[in-house]
Enzyme design. Structure first.
Site, mmCIF file in Angstrom:
data_model
loop_
_atom_site.group_PDB
_atom_site.id
_atom_site.type_symbol
_atom_site.label_atom_id
_atom_site.label_comp_id
_atom_site.label_asym_id
_atom_site.label_seq_id
_atom_site.Cartn_x
_atom_site.Cartn_y
_atom_site.Cartn_z
ATOM 1 C CE LYS A 25 2.029 1.275 12.294
ATOM 2 N NZ LYS A 25 1.267 1.817 11.200
ATOM 3 C CE LYS A 65 -0.063 4.274 14.166
ATOM 4 N NZ LYS A 65 -1.473 4.219 13.755
ATOM 5 C CB ILE A 120 -1.309 13.854 11.219
ATOM 6 C CG1 ILE A 120 -2.772 13.486 10.976
ATOM 7 C CG2 ILE A 120 -1.187 15.081 12.094
ATOM 8 C CD1 ILE A 120 -3.548 13.168 12.250
ATOM 9 C CB THR A 128 -0.889 0.006 1.270
ATOM 10 O OG1 THR A 128 -1.605 -1.219 1.310
ATOM 11 C CG2 THR A 128 -1.854 1.161 1.269
ATOM 12 C CD GLU A 186 5.798 13.711 9.975
ATOM 13 O OE1 GLU A 186 6.613 14.622 10.122
ATOM 14 O OE2 GLU A 186 4.965 13.404 10.858
#
Ligand code: NAP
Length: 428
Positions: free
Chosen positions: A107, A207, A138, A14, A131
């Site tokens: 993560k 996260k 975000i 993805t 990021e």
């Protein structure tokens, strides 16, 4: 002559295909913004024959991510395979050792090995950028490391798993049970291959561990998170909470207290009028509180091809612009090792209990709460048809320790028909 930045992308699922699409379709824009030609030289995935709906001609193919990471024509290794260990970690380490910068969306790997990887990268003058690893599209890592660099961060709060938020809001809007909505979400492909990563709160906790490190200058400490998933949230609790002006969210909260770093990821009640309370569906929200800036609310898509690839490109563009920051915002060897602190800061709690329908039961519960120093703010008793009476209590601010003491004392009585539900009410 235009500079060039050569990428090797490992993982064409993805996120990986999303990154390839952006680089192919926005080459001129990226070059104008960075003064650099961002070019993919080689890619890697497990199955070379798979149709990925994206044009891969012109890129060398590698079967092995480590070989890709070490290629001479790769400046930046883009790790988009996933998994805390295994090929992602091995190839990331190989890339750093070979003198490459790394961009990843992983993560799990950062939550488990972030400190070691950061030390390894920084000792060799390399970067690890991530990021996309927190809250998808975000730009929360950038906001914390750069935008809020002049602040002491006082608290980080967030809804950081879209699948859990989808399940909880769908339970409420459709009046369905957890099991019914879980099956629906699974059928729609909203859950990870191992759904426990989502509904058990693990993905969101990964996260939170990363954000805590940047916010508080501490070493990533996933194991120090108080963790509870949404599996035990019932439609009754969602309805009762709504009656009393609250929503139930899988909420991550991190703050430094006198006793250490407090990190928790668990279902909590938040006021239904708050920004977090009004967050519906699969959207993410991260609330950052700084001593100078006050409160910042960031909201957006926490997953999906476009939003996640957008975040990966933010890191790639920073490297192209020669923006070079330490992994967690300050050098890894200056990050403090903290001791995990259990929630010591007092908060109001929501309690739901089924009392045996006999005289004095409610008085007994009130006495046991009082004995532990827990005072009642509001109470509701609902109509009932069997031998038990549902009772809801909202307490005044209390500590979890005092509440646990009261719950343990109740356990030894004959007035409870089932184990009470206790959920923290977070002020947001
Ligand atoms: N999906 C999201 O919305 C999202 C959001 C934020 C962060 N992330 C993170 O982004 C990363 C990638 O997620 P994704 O959703 O893109 O995963 P995905 O769709 O499952 O894709 C994983 C890719 O990695 C490749 N791969 C796996 N093991 C490999 C190996 N041993 N050697 C070479 N290639 C290998 C797979 O190859 P094949 O295709 O040949 O099987 C596949 O192309 C993960 O760390 C995830 O946590 C994802």
């Amino acid at each position: 002559m235009t500079r060039e930045l050569r990428l090797g992308i490992a993982g064409l699922g993805t996120v990986g295909t999303g990154v390839v699409k952006i680089i192919r379709s926005k080459a001129a824009l990226l070059s104008a913004r960075t003064g650099t030609e961002i070019r993919i030289t080689a890619v890697c995935a497990r199955d070379k024959s798979k149709d990925r709906g994206v044009n891969l001609t012109g890129y060398a193919w590698e079967d092995d991510p480590v070989t890709l990471a070490r290629r001479d024509d790769v400046d930046v290794f883009v790790e988009l395979m996933g998994g805390a260990d295994g090929p992602a970690k091995v190839a990331t380490e190989a890339a750093l050792k070979a003198g490459k910068d790394v961009v990843t969306a992983n993560k799990a790997m950062l939550a488990m090995h972030g400190q070691n990887l950061a030390e390894q990268a920084e000792s060799g003058g390399r970067l690890i950028r991530f990021e996309a690893a927190v809250a998808g599209g975000i730009p929360v890592i950038k906001a914390l490391t750069e935008g809020l660099a002049g602040n002491e961060i006082t608290r980080v709060i967030g809804v950081m798993n879209g699948s859990c938020n989808y399940i909880l809001t769908r339970m409420e809007s459709a009046g369905l049970t957890y099991e019914e909505v879980f099956a629906e979400a699974d059928g729609l492909g909203y859950l990870e291959a191992d759904p426990q990563l989502d509904v058990g709160g693990i993905d969101a906790a990964h996260k939170l561990a990363i954000l805590s490190s940047i916010a508080f200058g501490t070493q990533v400490d996933f194991s120090g998170i108080e963790l509870e998933g949404i599996e035990r949230v019932s439609i009754e609790d969602i309805r009762h909470a709504a009656d009393m002006g609250f929503k139930i969210k899988l909420l991550g909260v991190a703050q430094i207290t006198g006793r250490g770093l407090e990190q928790r990821m668990m279902p909590c009640l938040v006021p239904d009028t708050s920004a977090l309370g009004q967050l519906d569906g699969g959207t993410n929200m991260v609330v950052l509180e700084g001593d100078e800036v006050g409160q910042i609310v960031l909201r957006g898509a926490g997953a999906g091809m476009g939003p996640t690839a957008s975040a990966v490109l933010s890191d790639i563009c920073d490297i192209a612009r020669d923006v070079r920051l330490p992994t967690f915002g300050q050098p890894a060897n200056t990050l403090k090792k903290t001791s995990p602190a259990r929630s010591v800061l007092p908060a109001p709690y929501y309690l739901r209990m089924a009392l045996m329908d006999k005289p004095g039961a409610l008085a007994k519960i009130a006495t046991l709460l009082g004995n532990a120093g827990v005072s009642i703010d509001r109470m509701r008793q609902y109509g009932h048809s069997d031998q038990t009476a549902p009772v809801l209590i909202v307490t005044h601010k209390t500590t979890r320790t005092a509440l646990d003491e009261a719950l343990a004392a109740m356990d030894g009585t004959d007035v409870l028909a089932s184990v009470p539900v206790a959920l923290r009410i977070e002020s947001v």
